[in-house]
Design an enzyme around this catalytic site. Sequence first.
Site, PDB file in Angstrom:
ATOM      1  N   ARG A  29       0.847  -1.192   0.000  1.00  0.00           N
ATOM      2  CA  ARG A  29       0.000   0.000   0.000  1.00  0.00           C
ATOM      3  C   ARG A  29       0.878   1.236   0.000  1.00  0.00           C
ATOM      4  O   ARG A  29       1.724   1.392   0.876  1.00  0.00           O
ATOM      5  CB  ARG A  29      -0.917   0.023   1.229  1.00  0.00           C
ATOM      6  N   SER A 122      -7.776  -0.984   0.778  1.00  0.00           N
ATOM      7  CA  SER A 122      -8.759  -1.241   1.825  1.00  0.00           C
ATOM      8  C   SER A 122      -9.428   0.015   2.356  1.00  0.00           C
ATOM      9  O   SER A 122     -10.101   0.721   1.626  1.00  0.00           O
ATOM     10  CB  SER A 122      -8.094  -2.036   2.944  1.00  0.00           C
ATOM     11  N   HIS A 123      -9.180   0.331   3.622  1.00  0.00           N
ATOM     12  CA  HIS A 123      -9.848   1.451   4.278  1.00  0.00           C
ATOM     13  C   HIS A 123      -9.063   2.751   4.105  1.00  0.00           C
ATOM     14  O   HIS A 123      -9.490   3.786   4.602  1.00  0.00           O
ATOM     15  CB  HIS A 123      -9.985   1.146   5.767  1.00  0.00           C
ATOM     16  N   ASP A 288     -16.015  -1.091   4.670  1.00  0.00           N
ATOM     17  CA  ASP A 288     -14.881  -0.287   4.202  1.00  0.00           C
ATOM     18  C   ASP A 288     -14.761  -0.301   2.681  1.00  0.00           C
ATOM     19  O   ASP A 288     -15.600  -0.898   1.981  1.00  0.00           O
ATOM     20  CB  ASP A 288     -13.582  -0.732   4.877  1.00  0.00           C
ATOM     21  N   ASP A 290     -13.006  -1.876   0.406  1.00  0.00           N
ATOM     22  CA  ASP A 290     -13.025  -3.129  -0.368  1.00  0.00           C
ATOM     23  C   ASP A 290     -13.998  -4.158   0.184  1.00  0.00           C
ATOM     24  O   ASP A 290     -14.030  -5.296  -0.291  1.00  0.00           O
ATOM     25  CB  ASP A 290     -11.614  -3.722  -0.475  1.00  0.00           C
ATOM     26  N   ASP A 292     -14.303  -5.732   3.147  1.00  0.00           N
ATOM     27  CA  ASP A 292     -14.001  -6.842   4.068  1.00  0.00           C
ATOM     28  C   ASP A 292     -14.185  -6.456   5.529  1.00  0.00           C
ATOM     29  O   ASP A 292     -14.238  -7.323   6.393  1.00  0.00           O
ATOM     30  CB  ASP A 292     -12.610  -7.444   3.809  1.00  0.00           C
ATOM     31  N   ARG A 293     -14.281  -5.151   5.839  1.00  0.00           N
ATOM     32  CA  ARG A 293     -14.490  -4.749   7.232  1.00  0.00           C
ATOM     33  C   ARG A 293     -15.954  -4.425   7.490  1.00  0.00           C
ATOM     34  O   ARG A 293     -16.666  -4.022   6.562  1.00  0.00           O
ATOM     35  CB  ARG A 293     -13.686  -3.478   7.543  1.00  0.00           C
ATOM     36  N   THR A 357      -1.513 -10.223  13.948  1.00  0.00           N
ATOM     37  CA  THR A 357      -2.414  -9.382  13.153  1.00  0.00           C
ATOM     38  C   THR A 357      -2.206  -9.677  11.666  1.00  0.00           C
ATOM     39  O   THR A 357      -1.067  -9.746  11.203  1.00  0.00           O
ATOM     40  CB  THR A 357      -2.114  -7.901  13.434  1.00  0.00           C
ATOM     41  N   GLU A 376     -10.933 -10.135  13.994  1.00  0.00           N
ATOM     42  CA  GLU A 376      -9.907  -9.219  14.484  1.00  0.00           C
ATOM     43  C   GLU A 376     -10.577  -7.963  15.021  1.00  0.00           C
ATOM     44  O   GLU A 376     -11.650  -7.572  14.560  1.00  0.00           O
ATOM     45  CB  GLU A 376      -8.981  -8.820  13.346  1.00  0.00           C
ATOM     46  N   SER A 378      -9.755  -5.152  14.343  1.00  0.00           N
ATOM     47  CA  SER A 378      -9.743  -4.128  13.296  1.00  0.00           C
ATOM     48  C   SER A 378     -10.971  -4.234  12.387  1.00  0.00           C
ATOM     49  O   SER A 378     -10.882  -4.026  11.186  1.00  0.00           O
ATOM     50  CB  SER A 378      -8.456  -4.230  12.489  1.00  0.00           C
ATOM     51  N   LYS A 389     -11.735 -11.767   5.334  1.00  0.00           N
ATOM     52  CA  LYS A 389     -12.824 -11.320   6.185  1.00  0.00           C
ATOM     53  C   LYS A 389     -13.927 -10.764   5.280  1.00  0.00           C
ATOM     54  O   LYS A 389     -13.665 -10.429   4.124  1.00  0.00           O
ATOM     55  CB  LYS A 389     -12.339 -10.311   7.205  1.00  0.00           C
TER      56      LYS A 389
HETATM   57  C1  G16 Z   1      -5.630  -5.441   7.160  1.00  0.00           C
HETATM   58  C2  G16 Z   1      -5.458  -6.890   7.472  1.00  0.00           C
HETATM   59  C3  G16 Z   1      -6.010  -7.191   8.837  1.00  0.00           C
HETATM   60  C4  G16 Z   1      -5.381  -6.286   9.871  1.00  0.00           C
HETATM   61  C5  G16 Z   1      -5.602  -4.850   9.472  1.00  0.00           C
HETATM   62  C6  G16 Z   1      -4.890  -3.877  10.382  1.00  0.00           C
HETATM   63  O1  G16 Z   1      -6.978  -5.138   7.031  1.00  0.00           O
HETATM   64  O2  G16 Z   1      -6.112  -7.693   6.527  1.00  0.00           O
HETATM   65  O3  G16 Z   1      -5.750  -8.528   9.107  1.00  0.00           O
HETATM   66  O4  G16 Z   1      -5.929  -6.513  11.122  1.00  0.00           O
HETATM   67  O5  G16 Z   1      -5.091  -4.645   8.185  1.00  0.00           O
HETATM   68  O6  G16 Z   1      -3.532  -4.058  10.262  1.00  0.00           O
HETATM   69  P1  G16 Z   1      -2.512  -3.027  10.895  1.00  0.00           P
HETATM   70  O7  G16 Z   1      -2.873  -2.962  12.345  1.00  0.00           O
HETATM   71  O8  G16 Z   1      -1.179  -3.646  10.636  1.00  0.00           O
HETATM   72  O9  G16 Z   1      -2.723  -1.701  10.221  1.00  0.00           O
HETATM   73  P2  G16 Z   1      -7.509  -4.376   5.746  1.00  0.00           P
HETATM   74  O10 G16 Z   1      -8.978  -4.256   5.946  1.00  0.00           O
HETATM   75  O11 G16 Z   1      -6.767  -3.073   5.756  1.00  0.00           O
HETATM   76  O12 G16 Z   1      -7.111  -5.248   4.591  1.00  0.00           O
END
Ligand code: G16
Length: 565
Positions: A29, A122-123, A288, A290, A292-293, A357, A376, A378, A389
């Site tokens: 990212r 993602s977010h 979010d 994409d 998944d959240r 994580t 998680e 998150s 997710k």
């Molecule tokens: C991603 C991962 C998750 C993780 C989250 C936060 O989510 O897929 O497993 O918990 O990031 O990670 P960090 O605390 O390292 O920022 P997503 O929704 O961004 O793909």
Amino acid sequence: MSGGTTSYTVETVKTSPFDGQKPGTSGLRKAVTVFQQAHYTENFVQAGLWAGLGDKLKGSVLLVGGDGRFFCEEAAHLIIRIAAGNGVSKIVIGKKAILSTPACSHIIRKYKLSGGFLLTASHNPGGPDGDFGIKYNTDNGGPAPEGVTNKIYELTKTIKEYKIVSNLKVDIGQLGTSKFTVGGEPFVVEVIDNTADYVEFMKQIFDFPAIKTFLQTKRVLLNAMNGVTGPYLRKIFVEEMGLPSDSCLNCEILPDFGGKHPDPNLTYAKDLVDIMKAGQHDFAAAFDGDGDRNMILGHRAFFVTPCDSLAVLAANLESIPYFRQNGVKGFARSMPTSEAVDKVAQRLGKDCYQTPTGWKFFGNLMDADKISLCGEESFGTGSTHIREKDGVWAALAWLSVLASTKKTVQDVLLDHWNIYGRNFFTRYDYENVSSEAGEKLIAGLEAFIKNPNSKGTTLTAPTGQKYKVAVADNFEYTDPIDGSVSKNQGIRILFEGGSRLIFRLSGTGSSGATIRVYVEEYVKSDNPSAYEQDAQAALGPLVAIALQVSKLRELTGRDQPTVIT
Ligand code: G16
């Protein structure tokens, strides 16, 4: 659709490595402008193909899908051309490259594809000045495990050339199949419907008629935050379940998410929280960029922490046909996620795994049939139905629980705490701190955990509460299936009585550092006046200790976190 009879030639393009192409918690990212540099995206995709597929690259069939953010379509065309240049035989792609992350995982599994590229940050915010991301998923539909992501990174450090068919043009705006000949071999691109496979799958997992009946007497809001879930929400909740169309908010996919942060939490989804506070609605969920959240809210914006959401679903899985049919194995949570689900596992006599994580760590446990549900803190919840997710799935799971228990969201939680006690939980995020301050904070905590006197020491909050340190370490995980070891996954200070402080640097930011502080305090079920308190009030003393022990204010100059969840 057809690519005609033209025969295309593969070019080998000279390139040189870029620094920092190390996939983070979930893929690479970076700012869009970083991905837009000549050869940057190409290098990463080429390394992804080599590392992800190895000697199975030639003749492989790959999925491409993204969350519709700025640069998705350009990246998709690049991937098609590079895949063609590398002997991939077929690309399956969502119309205009749009597919939610959960839909990608499902499609890879359903059609037994070799893997895929997911185009999302993602977010993280999008648009020309926002972030972009690329993630490689393997043939189980899940994010590539660390072995693969480390290999991608190694390859990006030495890459000298990539293969591409630069004049290959495909119309990805129309459903259908285009056929080409590349270097004498057939190459096919199939553009598929964005939502059909996923919606069909949800109908197999859940009892749609039961949810539909339940919804007839409820007022519900679903907020896509201008991310990819919009079309899925409309199909499922408006077309299938018959909700009025104004139940689904912000359903148009915008390349910059309307200039907002598409992260479903109390800060970035505040608009939804405010509407819910007015008390006109019974249930709300937000998703979010994409898809998944998820965030779940009840009447008057009653907030379900993702940790409690996981525990409640674990305790109520029999409300969902998929689990009645397939049975329930164990559960898993990421280390910073509260221990609420552990308590459910204990009572049900199931195993509960604690992973670092990153959703990728659940993949082996699911493939080995050790777990049925995982989640998680998150805002991620999911099950073995796919290997990502799944936000919309989580909303449907919650509606299934509400439909079968006939309780409000708040009553479901109160009843849960009454049985299991409550794991109060909060996370403080300090975004865009300098990398130096982030590293110093972790170094200071490393010194604390390494000090032999730390164990057994008592930390006292300014308000007088005392917490005795039982364990202080940096979390290390040995995967029970393949034996791989992941070190340094977060500083843990565990107190007698079950309270915990966890500190980590985020692996999903695109610049500087984001410090995450996770705070948890357990209150037993025999103490209703304690577990019905406001979470931030209950956690105040421990938060103060977290700030003291980490010297966070002194090191970052920050008085307040950017986000509290
Ligand atoms: C991603 C991962 C998750 C993780 C989250 C936060 O989510 O897929 O497993 O918990 O990031 O990670 P960090 O605390 O390292 O920022 P997503 O929704 O961004 O793909």
